[in-house]
Write an enzyme that holds these catalytic residues in place. Structure first.
Site: not given
Length: 310
Positions: A155, A181
């Site tokens: 990501s 994350y």
């Protein structure tokens, strides 16, 4: 820089139309929702035998049944896999039989409240990295038999931070759900970098990608207000373009199938092309230098092996 002729608007099915995966076997983690469904659809359309690895077996079976009908490919099956559970991951790998040509490490969790696994590991790192690390190493013999490709869905959130090796699991520092994350997504990229060093002679390649901004079940731990605030804080509020799941899966298909990546590991793709180095004036674009650091990649592998008992 590897360029493919595809771009932001490309769909996974467009890539699948020129890919011949007849006789190839694939696993897609998280293949029962979001871009995972479209990844399975495209791989099956290209002729691959696909196993959907998912926590919710019933939901995965419904997807499999639907895609068999839609694609005409009857070789779509389901396997139980909970990436947050090392027991589940090891069981899945142990039960796999025969060669494996494509491993799509697609599943993940995002921006969860501070949650710890039974081992005391922070959930996002435990799921997004440790789960896929154990799965990939557990399938090593099946992968090496056929010169396989491993695709890690990372990501642009990796730009939020490097892996903090001194305190990966937030035992001592304040927990930040986005930073947690981000480091798990950085780990997805570093995994491929070190795999390229360790597995070059095995015929296994591993690369990572950013699928794009897509509204999926991945955001289930966030309210709409929290998500919008995160977009505002990132500086991407005026530059963010949202993809459909079909477009989001396209980069996965490119990394899994393009001949341009034969024998190559450690790359990071976005919008179907290799990403440029990130710079200060690009919002959530490019690849961070710490995600391309060979020393960090080697350290991550050693920490992962030590933690997981390899």
């Amino acid at each position: 820089m590897i360029t493919t002729g595809y771009g932001f608007d490309t769909t996974a099915m467009e890539v699948a139309q020129v890919a011949d995966l007849a006789g190839r076997r694939a696993i897609v983690t998280g293949g029962a929702s979001g871009i995972g469904v479209e990844t399975v659809r495209a791989l099956a359309t290209a002729g691959a035998e696909v196993t959907i690895a998912a926590r919710d077996v019933d939901a995965a079976q419904r997807v499999a049944t639907s895609l068999i009908k839609a694609t005409g490919n009857k070789r779509i099956s389901v396997g139980k896999l909970d990436l947050s559970s090392q027991t589940s991951v090891k069981a899945f790998a142990r039960n796999w039989d025969g060669p494996l040509h494509l491993l799509i490490n697609n599943a993940g969790v995002m921006a969860t409240p501070l949650t710890r696994t039974p081992e005391g590991w922070e959930l996002q790192f435990a799921t997004n990295h440790f789960g896929h690390f154990t799965l990939t190493l557990g399938l090593f013999n099946s992968l090496r038999a056929e010169g396989a490709r491993v695709v890690n869905v990372s990501s642009s959130a990796h730009l939020m931070g490097a892996v903090e090796f001194d305190d990966i699991h937030y035992d001592h520092r304040p927990y930040d759900r986005w930073q947690a994350y981000g480091q798990s997504k950085t780990a997805n990229i570093l995994f491929g970098l070190e795999a390229g060093t360790r597995w070059a002679s095995e015929g296994i390649t591993m690369n990572a990608l950013m699928p794009g901004s897509i509204a999926t079940n991945l955001q289930r731990h966030l309210t709409q207000a929290e998500l919008q605030e995160r977009i505002r804080q990132s500086g991407a509020a005026t530059t963010r373009r949202v993809k459909t799941p079909e477009q989001g899966a396209a980069t996965t298909l490119v990394v899994a199938t393009t001949p341009l990546l034969a024998g190559i590991s450690g790359k990071y793709f976005e919008d179907c092309n290799e990403a440029a180095p990130a710079t200060g004036d690009t919002h959530l674009r490019g690849v961070a230098p710490y995600a391309q650091d060979p020393e960090a990649a080697a350290q991550l592998w050693k920490v992962s092996e030590a933690t997981l008992g390899f």
